[in-house]
Design a protein around this motif. Structure first.
Motif, PDB file in Angstrom:
ATOM      1  N   LEU A  73       0.848  -1.191   0.000  1.00 35.37           N
ATOM      2  CA  LEU A  73       0.000   0.000   0.000  1.00 35.37           C
ATOM      3  C   LEU A  73       0.885   1.242   0.000  1.00 35.37           C
ATOM      4  N   SER A  74       0.649   2.130  -0.947  1.00 34.26           N
ATOM      5  CA  SER A  74       1.395   3.379  -1.064  1.00 34.26           C
ATOM      6  C   SER A  74       0.423   4.539  -1.152  1.00 34.26           C
ATOM      7  N   ARG A  75       0.943   5.714  -0.884  1.00 36.75           N
ATOM      8  CA  ARG A  75       0.132   6.905  -1.114  1.00 36.75           C
ATOM      9  C   ARG A  75       0.013   7.187  -2.607  1.00 36.75           C
ATOM     10  N   GLY A  76       1.072   6.872  -3.353  1.00 34.64           N
ATOM     11  CA  GLY A  76       1.076   7.138  -4.788  1.00 34.64           C
ATOM     12  C   GLY A  76       1.540   8.538  -5.106  1.00 34.64           C
ATOM     13  N   TYR A  77       2.723   8.909  -4.591  1.00 33.20           N
ATOM     14  CA  TYR A  77       3.241  10.265  -4.814  1.00 33.20           C
ATOM     15  C   TYR A  77       3.394  10.543  -6.308  1.00 33.20           C
ATOM     16  N   GLY A  78       3.018  11.746  -6.693  1.00 30.71           N
ATOM     17  CA  GLY A  78       3.161  12.168  -8.081  1.00 30.71           C
ATOM     18  C   GLY A  78       1.986  11.832  -8.961  1.00 30.71           C
ATOM     19  N   ARG A  79       1.021  11.066  -8.470  1.00 27.90           N
ATOM     20  CA  ARG A  79      -0.133  10.739  -9.309  1.00 27.90           C
ATOM     21  C   ARG A  79      -1.085  11.941  -9.390  1.00 27.90           C
ATOM     22  N   LYS A  80      -1.888  11.953 -10.422  1.00 30.62           N
ATOM     23  CA  LYS A  80      -2.832  13.045 -10.632  1.00 30.62           C
ATOM     24  C   LYS A  80      -4.250  12.668 -10.229  1.00 30.62           C
ATOM     25  N   THR A  81      -4.389  11.536  -9.561  1.00 27.70           N
ATOM     26  CA  THR A  81      -5.686  11.084  -9.089  1.00 27.70           C
ATOM     27  C   THR A  81      -5.718  11.142  -7.568  1.00 27.70           C
ATOM     28  N   ARG A  82      -6.881  10.939  -7.013  1.00 31.73           N
ATOM     29  CA  ARG A  82      -7.043  10.866  -5.568  1.00 31.73           C
ATOM     30  C   ARG A  82      -7.921   9.663  -5.237  1.00 31.73           C
ATOM     31  N   GLY A  83      -7.811   9.207  -3.988  1.00 28.87           N
ATOM     32  CA  GLY A  83      -8.635   8.096  -3.570  1.00 28.87           C
ATOM     33  C   GLY A  83      -7.913   6.764  -3.652  1.00 28.87           C
TER      34      GLY A  83
END
Length: 350
Positions: A73-83
């Motif tokens: 599980l990651s936060r997903g740094y740099g992505r342009k989405t949320r959730g």
């Protein structure tokens, strides 16, 4: 740079006071932390990037993936989405972040998720998995993990560990007391036993229960973009190196030691490349003297750069990337592996 740091010191003091106050609220139970009925392993650091969280996370994935139903599980740094998202092989770095996409491409049979609310995400996936592994969640105090692995770059002990914004630290060194295991990454092969003892002694001021391990970087063979293409020895090509990582210095040192001929374009960590950037890369490639010109990048950057639109602009040039692993000597590898496996086994049997 030193003058700028001096000017920013008052802001660092304020930042340190705020973060320390917040941590004390969690330590005393005034703010609540959540625990879960399965092993939740956190890999994190006190500094801002550059400590090798991804290679360490991959080391743990390799260790546990055949023993347990493992989810990362990651936060997903740099992505342009949320959730919350389940990462699929066809996803893009813009949708899920570069590091989660890298994990999925390297370990397609391992479940990879992203979600900025770590606790809500854990509650969503916990029923289906035996172990959950999080990268970069050491400061996420709403979560009380069952095992915390704290990373430090070896070089960070050679200079003042200043809080943001004068320095690169999100938390003070005293917060290392929460760690279950501590790993000093990017340790030079020539590091002496005495220099390691100095680091152990400094950490022991705050944490006497966590064993301190030392790990180096191991670079793999260059991986070409096109399947079945042959990788090029570093000394044989004329490279344009493109990086968007927090600390490219170890990579530059490796390339220099290997006798590579390269020009370096450096961007910010998790940088979202644009069409204009790719056109600049194409222009630099065209202007490089000599033949056998190739574009080289990191494995993390490759997740963001290997797109149809970018490749069309760069044609006939193609990407290659240099994979990286965390490297422990055999004894420490056995010891840290045993600690992590024992934690998961004991948790399951308790």
């Amino acid at each position: 740079m030193k003058i700028l740091r001096l000017l920013l010191l008052p802001f660092s003091l304020l930042y340190a006071l705020i973060t320390s106050f917040r941590n004390r609220l969690y330590d005393r139970g005034i703010l609540a932390s959540k625990q879960y009925a399965l092993p939740v392993i956190v890999v994190g650091n006190l500094a801002v990037g550059g400590t090798g969280k991804s290679p360490m996370t991959e080391f743990i994935i390799r260790l546990l993936k055949d023993r347990y139903r493992l989810a990362t599980l990651s936060r997903g740094y740099g992505r342009k989405t949320r959730g919350f998202y389940a990462v699929e092989l066809q996803a893009t770095a813009q949708e899920v972040g570069d590091e989660p996409l890298q994990f999925k491409h390297k370990f397609p049979d391992v479940a990879v998720f992203v979600g900025e609310d770590r606790c809500a995400s854990i509650e969503r996936i916990a029923p289906d998995y035996d172990v959950i592994l999080l990268d970069d969640a050491y400061q996420h105090r709403r979560l009380n993990p069952s095992l915390s692995i704290l990373l430090f770059d070896y070089a960070s002990f050679q200079e003042p560990m200043l809080p943001l914004p004068a320095g690169n630290f999100r938390d003070q060194l005293s917060e290392s007391r929460r760690a279950t295991l501590i790993v000093i990454t990017k340790t030079p092969m020539e590091a002496t036993a005495a220099s390691k003892d100095v680091i152990r002694a400094r950490l022991a001021q705050y944490n006497t229960h966590a064993k301190v391990y030392f790990a180096a970087i191991k670079y793999g063979q260059i991986q070409p973009q096109k399947e079945r293409a042959e990788s090029e020895p570093l000394a044989n090509a004329n490279f344009l190196l493109v990086t968007g990582i927090a600390n490219p210095k170890p990579l530059l040192g490796y390339l220099q030691a290997a006798g590579a001929n390269y020009k370096h374009l450096s961007y910010a960590d998790h940088y979202n490349y644009t069409i204009a950037d790719i056109k600049q890369i194409r222009s630099v490639m065209d202007s490089l003297p000599g033949g056998n010109k190739q574009i080289l990048t990191t494995e993390k950057d490759f997740q963001r750069l290997n797109t149809e639109a970018f490749n069309k602009i760069l044609s006939p040039y193609t990407w290659s990337y240099l994979p990286i692993e965390v490297y422990f000597n055999e004894l420490e590898k056995q010891q840290i592996s045993a600690e992590i496996c024992a934690h998961c086994a004991n948790f399951k049997n308790s």
